[in-house]
Design an enzyme around this catalytic site. Structure first.
Site, PDB file in Angstrom:
ATOM      1  CG  PHE A   1      -1.858   1.244   1.137  1.00 34.25           C
ATOM      2  CD1 PHE A   1      -3.014   1.199   0.373  1.00 34.25           C
ATOM      3  CD2 PHE A   1      -1.549   2.418   1.795  1.00 34.25           C
ATOM      4  CE1 PHE A   1      -3.847   2.300   0.276  1.00 34.25           C
ATOM      5  CE2 PHE A   1      -2.382   3.529   1.700  1.00 34.25           C
ATOM      6  CZ  PHE A   1      -3.535   3.462   0.935  1.00 34.25           C
TER       7      PHE A   1
ATOM      8  CG  ASP B   1       5.719   4.098   1.598  1.00 29.91           C
ATOM      9  OD1 ASP B   1       5.688   4.874   2.582  1.00 29.91           O
ATOM     10  OD2 ASP B   1       4.746   3.919   0.848  1.00 29.91           O
TER      11      ASP B   1
ATOM     12  CE  LYS C   1      -0.202   7.181   6.459  1.00 26.93           C
ATOM     13  NZ  LYS C   1      -1.445   7.801   5.988  1.00 26.93           N
TER      14      LYS C   1
END
Length: 404
Positions: free
Chosen positions: A142, A227, A256
């Site tokens: 993801f 990531d 984030k």
């Protein structure tokens, strides 16, 4: 639920695109690890906005930095310099040991930027024939929801009826170094991978996997792109998840928690000449690197270190994981995690994880299901031992509950 809560949820459903299926709670306030709904009920946030609120809700020092900067200057675009960008560059480079920084807004933008950059590096530095660059990714990944990214997803929900997709990606199993070795060709420019697969259910690779991955990428002149948008900035009990195996990525993606949940901020970090191939006009973002974002990110990084949040994530994560493993419930298939990135996977016969999350809501805990059978648990990094124990009591009660 009161009429006002029902009305708010109904209005959201009437006017909003139905691209989410949220738990039935309407939140209105947050502080630290706690959030309150519109009726005054308090909940322990065990999702942290998918790790974006790692420093806790409405951290006062990040808030103060945001308010101060909002009074001074919010946006200039990159047509001009601003007095926060250079300081942001300097501080994030010092924190992470990076050499170059590309500021963006969302995590997906950081991933897209990395894809563009490693392809450009492949053509201009490695010498890959134009249009032939390949990037290796992992099954069950993801990395966001843009068109290029969902094109190399293996989740049918994210792919169906969104094609045609961009070529240039090869998919291999996660955690399988031999599969990576076999997939690399002279045209491979990068391996894009999550240190821990979060959306897939907190899937942790075997010990030694990333050590071997690093060796393979180095030997074949392939950029290792990690990531760390969910795992980075303390979530796993280290500043970066790569540190658990003592490796260093060529390109690291952050987002984030880079803003503590106040403002969209992401960054592509490079330890070599990958970002050096970009020239003025070839890539950019109106909001990327804006002074408000930079001031917020600087404060978010500062409190993470000064307040010992990374060390606390390691301590409390160990306590939380041990407590989850000690829950004796026939519903539990597996408990896994690293730091405060945790998951409880249920047996299929236990039913969908969603109903356990809804039951937890009734006990004052907000968690989120993923892939039908898994409950993700990722509280803010400021959680205390007493709060961990409080959560474990309610999780134990819920996971042993009879729903029949």
């Amino acid at each position: 639920m009161s009429a006002s809560v029902i009305d708010l949820i109904a209005t959201e459903a009437r006017f909003g695109a139905h691209n989410y299926a949220p738990i039935g709670v309407v939140l209105s306030r947050g502080e630290g690890v706690w959030v309150w709904d519109t009726e005054g009920n308090r909940y322990l946030d065990c999702l942290s906005a998918y790790s974006a609120v790692s420093q806790g809700h409405c951290h006062p020092k990040i808030l103060a930095a945001m308010v101060e900067q909002a009074h001074r200057l919010t946006l200039t675009s990159r047509a001009f310099h601003n007095d926060q960008l250079a300081l942001f560059y300097e501080e994030i480079a010092a924190l992470t040991g990076s050499h170059k920084v590309l500021p963006m807004n969302s995590g997906a933008e950081a991933v897209e930027s990395a894809i563009k950059s490693v392809r450009k590096w492949g053509y201009e530095v490695k010498g890959v024939p134009d249009g032939a660059a390949e990037i290796i990714v992992c099954a069950n990944n993801f990395h966001g929801r843009t068109l290029a990214i969902v094109g190399f997803s293996t989740d049918p929900e994210t792919r169906t009826h969104f094609g045609p997709f961009a070529p240039g990606f090869r998919i291999i199993p996660f955690g399988d170094a031999a599969a990576l070795r076999d997939a690399i060709t002279p045209n491979t420019v990068a391996f894009l991978v999550e240190p821990i697969q979060g959306e897939a259910g907190v899937i942790i690779p075997p010990a030694g996997y990333f050590t071997e991955v690093r060796q393979l990428c180095t030997a074949n002149n392939v950029m290792l792109v990690l990531d760390e948008i969910q795992t980075g900035l303390g979530r796993t009990g280290k500043l970066l998840a790569e540190q658990h195996e003592g490796i260093e990525a060529d390109v690291t993606l952050l987002g984030k928690a880079l803003s503590g949940g106040f403002y969209p901020v992401s960054a592509v970090l490079s330890n070599n000449d990958v970002l050096g191939t970009l020239r003025p006009g070839q890539h950019g973002s109106t909001f990327g690197g804006n002074p408000l974002a930079c001031a917020v990110a600087r404060a978010a990084m500062r409190v993470l270190v000064e307040e010992g949040m990374i060390e606390n994530a390691a301590r409390q994560g160990e306590r939380f994981l041990e407590g989850l493993k000690n829950i004796r419930a026939n519903t539990i298939r597996e408990v896994r995690g690293r730091g405060l990135m945790l998951a409880v996977e249920l047996h299929p016969e236990a039913g969908r994880a969603r109903r356990y999350c809804e039951a937890l809501q009734g006990k004052g805990i907000l968690a989120k299901d993923t892939h039908e059978q898994t409950i993700r648990i990722a509280p803010p990094l400021v959680i205390t031992s007493d709060e961990v124990d409080w959560a474990l009591e309610r999780l134990a009660t819920t996971l042993t509950q009879d729903f029949s």
